[in-house]
Design an enzyme around this catalytic site. Structure first.
Site, PDB file in Angstrom:
ATOM      1  N   GLY A  62       0.845  -1.184   0.000  1.00 10.65           N
ATOM      2  CA  GLY A  62       0.000   0.000   0.000  1.00 10.65           C
ATOM      3  C   GLY A  62       0.876   1.228   0.000  1.00 10.65           C
ATOM      4  O   GLY A  62       1.328   1.669   1.043  1.00 10.65           O
ATOM      5  N   THR A  63       1.128   1.740  -1.166  1.00 13.45           N
ATOM      6  CA  THR A  63       2.037   2.869  -1.250  1.00 13.45           C
ATOM      7  C   THR A  63       2.018   3.372  -2.681  1.00 13.45           C
ATOM      8  O   THR A  63       1.418   2.745  -3.551  1.00 13.45           O
ATOM      9  CB  THR A  63       3.466   2.432  -0.864  1.00 13.45           C
ATOM     10  OG1 THR A  63       4.271   3.568  -0.722  1.00 13.45           O
ATOM     11  CG2 THR A  63       4.072   1.564  -1.926  1.00 13.45           C
ATOM     12  N   THR A  64       2.652   4.521  -2.921  1.00 17.71           N
ATOM     13  CA  THR A  64       2.903   4.945  -4.300  1.00 17.71           C
ATOM     14  C   THR A  64       4.314   5.483  -4.365  1.00 17.71           C
ATOM     15  O   THR A  64       4.661   6.391  -3.618  1.00 17.71           O
ATOM     16  CB  THR A  64       1.944   6.076  -4.731  1.00 17.71           C
ATOM     17  OG1 THR A  64       0.631   5.727  -4.377  1.00 17.71           O
ATOM     18  CG2 THR A  64       2.035   6.299  -6.220  1.00 17.71           C
ATOM     19  N   ASP A  79       5.176   8.634  -1.564  1.00 18.33           N
ATOM     20  CA  ASP A  79       4.299   9.138  -0.504  1.00 18.33           C
ATOM     21  C   ASP A  79       4.919   8.700   0.830  1.00 18.33           C
ATOM     22  O   ASP A  79       6.069   8.271   0.864  1.00 18.33           O
ATOM     23  CB  ASP A  79       2.877   8.589  -0.673  1.00 18.33           C
ATOM     24  CG  ASP A  79       2.766   7.131  -0.287  1.00 18.33           C
ATOM     25  OD1 ASP A  79       1.817   6.759   0.411  1.00 18.33           O
ATOM     26  OD2 ASP A  79       3.663   6.339  -0.687  1.00 18.33           O
ATOM     27  N   LYS A  95      10.153   6.666   2.619  1.00 15.15           N
ATOM     28  CA  LYS A  95      10.152   5.557   1.663  1.00 15.15           C
ATOM     29  C   LYS A  95      11.252   5.675   0.642  1.00 15.15           C
ATOM     30  O   LYS A  95      11.421   4.777  -0.188  1.00 15.15           O
ATOM     31  CB  LYS A  95       8.800   5.499   0.938  1.00 15.15           C
ATOM     32  CG  LYS A  95       7.684   5.157   1.883  1.00 15.15           C
ATOM     33  CD  LYS A  95       6.410   4.867   1.165  1.00 15.15           C
ATOM     34  CE  LYS A  95       5.313   4.703   2.191  1.00 15.15           C
ATOM     35  NZ  LYS A  95       4.023   4.455   1.618  1.00 15.15           N
TER      36      LYS A  95
END
Lengths: 281, 204
Positions: A62-64, A79, A95
């Site tokens: 769950g990330t971009t 993000d 990140k």
């Protein structure tokens, strides 16, 4: 740790999974027997145990994150949200991992996995520099990581990372993941919000851009992904890697960025309640 | 992901001094993808009775339509509006009718009863009523909402202060939940007026 002899432990390959050929007990390579490897649990149903652990950790990528090459180097953006199922465990996760002053790695998937293996990669890159008297190439660094991840394939590691940097051949960008893939390319986006980011990135991308334009494109792409994807959010960090190494361009809170892109319009007042004029006695 | 987390929602109701507040988030999503940021979850039954429905969005809309239908029938027969306590029993009965194939909703009922006494209650998806004197919460962000409301709530708040409290509690809680948020919608109901406000929130 050796005390009297020369300490060679730093030059050993740490944590590679032993490649054992089950049929006749011989090893794949001659020195694999001496490689210190991670301890595996001893249990009857190893695969079932691995599957259960995978479910428990709840890695959902769950990330971009995104990265692209343009004429002035590489832009890397991400993000900062960490989610456990539906719960937001943090809005301030870093990140983009600084492997060394000219190489960046992005984190998607299991936070612990990414942090550990990126640091391990940083160690290996430094050792390579010391033993070869020159910096490691991005191709070489990504290959080191990809080989290790391939040896742990199927064990539940969850890593979707991009290795971006600048070496003798110019800007370099590789996508490496825990399934063992290693891809070279000019534009990548990884994570649950990657499709939303691709939509904006692919539309606005040109090879010739100024650093500010490229940074703004990356920022808008990540912002768009945080808007649509529930598992992305927090802040957008944008980095640029040039011939002199990486530099952080910006870190903006997405909540404020939304109202910067879409300021609240004052709606015209249709009906307003006012006090009745007092009647004269 | 459970069926209750398919669309994502957060609803809260709080009691003040001769008034109540009912608030919800505005996101409609399909698992992780956000589809709309202006979805209505709090519905009016009559001037002094509101119902907030969290959970599966399609069931929320259908259940609301059924409740409005039942209330209109009641108005025709009894020639008056339903009291909140009666309405709560109606909702509970309607939900229990579907005991073995339930509506995947958790309603929150808030209204002004006799002598404009505020009334709030919540229910699980099969109609177990839970009355409360201070606040009720439901939705994917319910655990965060419990914490926020517990710490921010004070008894006998005036409408202005109640609005601030409810908005802060809602916004803080949905900021810890991936599946709800994207703005807030707050209704403050007093015996003489209803104030509805859209609250600016984080859109991530």
């Amino acid at each position: 740790m050796a005390m009297m002899k020369l300490d060679m432990s730093a030059l050993e390959t740490n944590f590679a999974a032993p490649a054992i050929d089950d049929c006749d007990g011989t090893y794949f390579s001659a020195d694999a027997a001496d490689v210190p490897s991670m301890v595996f649990p001893t249990c009857a149903d190893f695969d079932g145990f691995q599957a259960a652990t995978k479910d428990m950790v709840k890695n959902k990528k769950g990330t971009t994150t995104l990265a692209f090459i343009f004429d002035k180097g590489v832009i890397v953006a991400a993000d900062s949200r960490a989610s456990m199922g539906g719960y937001i465990s943090s809005q301030t996760v870093r990140k983009i991992i600084e492997i060394n002053p000219y190489m960046l790695g992005t984190m998607a998937g299991g936070a612990a996995d990414c942090q550990f293996w990126h640091r391990n990669l940083g160690n290996k890159c430094r050792l390579h520099e010391l033993s070869n008297k020159r910096r490691i190439s991005i191709a070489g660094a990504s290959k080191l990581l990809a080989n290790i991840l391939y040896s742990y394939r199927g064990m539940g590691l969850s890593i979707g990372t991009m290795i971006a940097g600048w070496d003798e051949k110019g800007p370099g960008l590789y996508y490496v993941d825990s399934e063992g893939a290693r891809l070279v390319g000019n534009r990548f986006s990884v994570g649950s919000g990657s499709l939303y980011a691709y939509g904006i990135l692919d539309e606005g991308y040109r090879f010739n851009m100024s650093i500010e334009e490229a940074g703004e494109l990356a920022r808008q792409a990540i912002y768009g992904a945080t808007f649509r994807d529930a598992a992305s959010g927090g802040c957008v960090s944008v980095y640029h890697v040039g011939p002199d190494g990486w530099k952080k361009l910006s870190g903006d809170d997405v909540g404020e960025l939304h109202y910067h892109y879409y300021p609240v319009q004052k709606t015209p007042v249709e009906q307003e309640m006012t006090d009745a004029p007092s009647t004269s006695a | 992901m459970s069926i209750f987390e398919y669309n994502g929602s957060a609803v809260v109701a709080m009691v003040g001094k001769n008034c109540f507040a009912i608030a919800s988030d505005r996101r409609l999503g399909v698992q992780l993808q956000t589809i709309a940021t202006d979805f209505q979850r709090v519905f009016k039954v009559h001037d002094k009775l509101y119902v907030g429905l969290s959970g599966l969005a399609t069931d929320a809309q259908t259940l609301y339509q059924r409740l409005v239908f039942r209330h209109k029938l009641y108005q025709l027969r009894e020639e008056r509006d339903m009291k909140p306590e009666t309405f709560a029993s109606l909702v509970s009965a309607l939900l229990y009718e579907k005991r073995f194939g339930p509506y995947f909703c958790q309603p929150i009922i808030a209204g002004l009863g006799d002598n404009n006494e505020p009334f709030i209650c919540t229910m699980d998806c099969i109609g177990a009523k839970e009355l409360a004197k201070d606040f009720v919460v439901s939705g994917t962000a319910s655990e965060s909402l419990y914490g926020a409301c517990e710490s921010m709530y004070k008894p006998n708040m005036e409408p202005e202060e109640l609005f601030e409290t409810v908005s802060q509690a809602l916004m803080a809680s949905v900021d810890r939940d991936c599946l709800s948020g994207w703005g807030g919608y707050v209704l403050i109901v007093t015996p003489t007026e209803v104030q509805e406000r859209v609250v600016k929130g984080r859109m991530d």
